[in-house]
Design a protein around this motif. Sequence first.
Motif, PDB file in Angstrom:
ATOM      1  N   ALA A 122      28.387  53.099  44.962  1.00 34.07           N
ATOM      2  CA  ALA A 122      28.394  51.862  44.176  1.00 34.07           C
ATOM      3  C   ALA A 122      29.562  51.848  43.198  1.00 34.07           C
ATOM      4  O   ALA A 122      30.261  50.842  43.051  1.00 34.07           O
ATOM      5  N   ILE A 123      29.796  53.006  42.549  1.00 31.73           N
ATOM      6  CA  ILE A 123      30.899  53.103  41.592  1.00 31.73           C
ATOM      7  C   ILE A 123      32.241  52.966  42.310  1.00 31.73           C
ATOM      8  O   ILE A 123      33.123  52.230  41.869  1.00 31.73           O
ATOM      9  N   ALA A 124      32.372  53.643  43.458  1.00 29.83           N
ATOM     10  CA  ALA A 124      33.610  53.557  44.232  1.00 29.83           C
ATOM     11  C   ALA A 124      33.892  52.115  44.653  1.00 29.83           C
ATOM     12  O   ALA A 124      35.018  51.633  44.552  1.00 29.83           O
ATOM     13  N   THR A 125      32.843  51.407  45.105  1.00 37.70           N
ATOM     14  CA  THR A 125      32.991  50.003  45.504  1.00 37.70           C
ATOM     15  C   THR A 125      33.443  49.154  44.327  1.00 37.70           C
ATOM     16  O   THR A 125      34.362  48.346  44.445  1.00 37.70           O
ATOM     17  N   ALA A 126      32.790  49.353  43.183  1.00 36.40           N
ATOM     18  CA  ALA A 126      33.124  48.572  42.004  1.00 36.40           C
ATOM     19  C   ALA A 126      34.567  48.831  41.569  1.00 36.40           C
ATOM     20  O   ALA A 126      35.315  47.909  41.255  1.00 36.40           O
ATOM     21  N   GLN A 127      34.981  50.100  41.590  1.00 38.39           N
ATOM     22  CA  GLN A 127      36.348  50.435  41.176  1.00 38.39           C
ATOM     23  C   GLN A 127      37.376  49.854  42.128  1.00 38.39           C
ATOM     24  O   GLN A 127      38.396  49.309  41.709  1.00 38.39           O
ATOM     25  N   GLU A 128      37.095  49.963  43.430  1.00 37.66           N
ATOM     26  CA  GLU A 128      37.987  49.392  44.436  1.00 37.66           C
ATOM     27  C   GLU A 128      38.110  47.884  44.243  1.00 37.66           C
ATOM     28  O   GLU A 128      39.208  47.321  44.307  1.00 37.66           O
ATOM     29  N   LEU A 129      36.983  47.238  43.971  1.00 40.38           N
ATOM     30  CA  LEU A 129      36.964  45.785  43.758  1.00 40.38           C
ATOM     31  C   LEU A 129      37.793  45.422  42.523  1.00 40.38           C
ATOM     32  O   LEU A 129      38.602  44.490  42.558  1.00 40.38           O
ATOM     33  N   LEU A 130      37.616  46.190  41.456  1.00 39.10           N
ATOM     34  CA  LEU A 130      38.373  45.960  40.222  1.00 39.10           C
ATOM     35  C   LEU A 130      39.876  46.081  40.453  1.00 39.10           C
ATOM     36  O   LEU A 130      40.666  45.267  39.978  1.00 39.10           O
ATOM     37  N   THR A 131      40.269  47.139  41.170  1.00 41.64           N
ATOM     38  CA  THR A 131      41.678  47.375  41.435  1.00 41.64           C
ATOM     39  C   THR A 131      42.258  46.230  42.250  1.00 41.64           C
ATOM     40  O   THR A 131      43.322  45.691  41.935  1.00 41.64           O
ATOM     41  N   LYS A 132      41.531  45.836  43.310  1.00 44.01           N
ATOM     42  CA  LYS A 132      41.985  44.740  44.172  1.00 44.01           C
ATOM     43  C   LYS A 132      42.114  43.440  43.387  1.00 44.01           C
ATOM     44  O   LYS A 132      43.088  42.706  43.532  1.00 44.01           O
ATOM     45  N   ILE A 133      41.087  43.133  42.557  1.00 43.00           N
ATOM     46  CA  ILE A 133      41.128  41.892  41.773  1.00 43.00           C
ATOM     47  C   ILE A 133      42.343  41.897  40.849  1.00 43.00           C
ATOM     48  O   ILE A 133      43.075  40.901  40.777  1.00 43.00           O
ATOM     49  N   SER A 134      42.564  43.009  40.154  1.00 41.34           N
ATOM     50  CA  SER A 134      43.716  43.078  39.247  1.00 41.34           C
ATOM     51  C   SER A 134      45.015  42.837  40.012  1.00 41.34           C
ATOM     52  O   SER A 134      45.857  42.035  39.595  1.00 41.34           O
ATOM     53  N   GLU A 135      45.177  43.501  41.151  1.00 44.12           N
ATOM     54  CA  GLU A 135      46.393  43.355  41.951  1.00 44.12           C
ATOM     55  C   GLU A 135      46.593  41.931  42.456  1.00 44.12           C
ATOM     56  O   GLU A 135      47.652  41.338  42.281  1.00 44.12           O
ATOM     57  N   LYS A 136      45.549  41.393  43.111  1.00 47.99           N
ATOM     58  CA  LYS A 136      45.652  40.071  43.730  1.00 47.99           C
ATOM     59  C   LYS A 136      45.842  38.977  42.684  1.00 47.99           C
ATOM     60  O   LYS A 136      46.618  38.044  42.894  1.00 47.99           O
ATOM     61  N   CYS A 137      45.125  39.068  41.559  1.00 46.63           N
ATOM     62  CA  CYS A 137      45.180  37.999  40.565  1.00 46.63           C
ATOM     63  C   CYS A 137      46.442  38.116  39.715  1.00 46.63           C
ATOM     64  O   CYS A 137      46.974  37.112  39.256  1.00 46.63           O
ATOM     65  N   PHE A 138      46.943  39.323  39.538  1.00 50.51           N
ATOM     66  CA  PHE A 138      48.243  39.492  38.883  1.00 50.51           C
ATOM     67  C   PHE A 138      49.305  38.780  39.732  1.00 50.51           C
ATOM     68  O   PHE A 138      50.131  38.033  39.210  1.00 50.51           O
TER      69      PHE A 138
END
Lengths: 79, 79, 79, 70, 70, 70
Positions: free
Chosen positions: F7-23
């Motif tokens: 769950a933590i790995a999924t959340a972290q991956e999601l956070l990283t992706k969101i930051s990258e894509k939305c940046f």
Amino acid sequence: PQLQQFLQIETQKQRFQGLVHGLTDQCWDICMEKPSSRLDSKTEHCISNCVDRFIDTSNFVVNRLEKTQQFASSSELDD
Amino acid sequence: PQLQQFLQIETQKQRFQGLVHGLTDQCWDICMEKPSSRLDSKTEHCISNCVDRFIDTSNFVVNRLEKTQQFASSSELDD
Amino acid sequence: PQLQQFLQIETQKQRFQGLVHGLTDQCWDICMEKPSSRLDSKTEHCISNCVDRFIDTSNFVVNRLEKTQQFASSSELDD
Amino acid sequence: QVKQQIAIATAQELLTKISEKCFKKCIIKPSSSLDSSEQKCIAMCMDRYMDSWNLVSKTYSSRLQKESMR
Amino acid sequence: QVKQQIAIATAQELLTKISEKCFKKCIIKPSSSLDSSEQKCIAMCMDRYMDSWNLVSKTYSSRLQKESMR
Amino acid sequence: QVKQQIAIATAQELLTKISEKCFKKCIIKPSSSLDSSEQKCIAMCMDRYMDSWNLVSKTYSSRLQKESMR
């Protein structure tokens, strides 16, 4: 055997989520133009089609490889 | 020592194939326009030049780093 | 405990450098046009702004997730 | 066993790359099914990707050999 | 030893990135050799990439310091 | 514990992706601060990315179910 089964299921989940991350990444680039206040139906269709067509593509590639057995000849390279 | 040697060779093979995957990915994007019924000679030349020039680039970068020793100064940052 | 502390610090350094590699990659693509004989001030500003805005973006995303708790609901999917 | 694992890893990596690259090349706008022209494109794309992989592998190994002889 | 391993990993990652980025910037159409203008471009590109790496590292660590002081 | 780690790995991956894509989507030219229109864009981008993640997850799992029934 319970622990083993548990770990197996968790590994599958992890694989599933890895694929979801990858597909979201790819389909986002294809389908999302300017993010707006909600997911409009055009983008929604595009994303679900994108997922289904990507799986179609993977299945097509695997089936064709198995049929032509080019697979076997290409992996002979390792020797 | 036989097992060790065997593992070493397999590790090298794996590294080799990792590089082949990476180079194919990169040179495909540079050289392949619309896939056609066979690999035409223009694309073929482009791909083999792409591989050779990429290795030239890596070698050039490594040699120049060693010469100017900027390398040493840049890795001092870690401390 | 000394070894543990040492390993912890080294792990942090490794994480830090991983992020530096990623940020350099990304900000290079955004800011660098044609490489010239020195890093001009326009590119320099662009790169340091790029790093700071990327961290702002990450912080903004994390804070907003915590606030709206959409996070909690989205991670419930795992079950 | 190690040998087999590497062969499997290579095949899987190749499959993943082919799917990704040929999806990008052949499916410009994902529609409600994979039509015959898209299938034809994927089939050719797949063969060309494997040709390219083999060519890269050949070019790279002959380069390695040349450099080791210096 | 751990320290050294990380330094080596960083150097290798940097080398790989420089090769990739400068190949992309400087070799638009791969020809039969690396000509002198391409070599000049790679040399400059490489120096600028290291400048950028150092600048990112500096900017990021000063930001981390600022945030830890809050 | 394994469950939590994933769950933590999924959340972290999601956070990283969101930051990258939305940046990428929202910050075209990085300036000296994150202005309000950029913040608004990031907020919407983030919600849409999570919508997309959920939709992909739903589409993919219903496809897997259909295929396992054949």
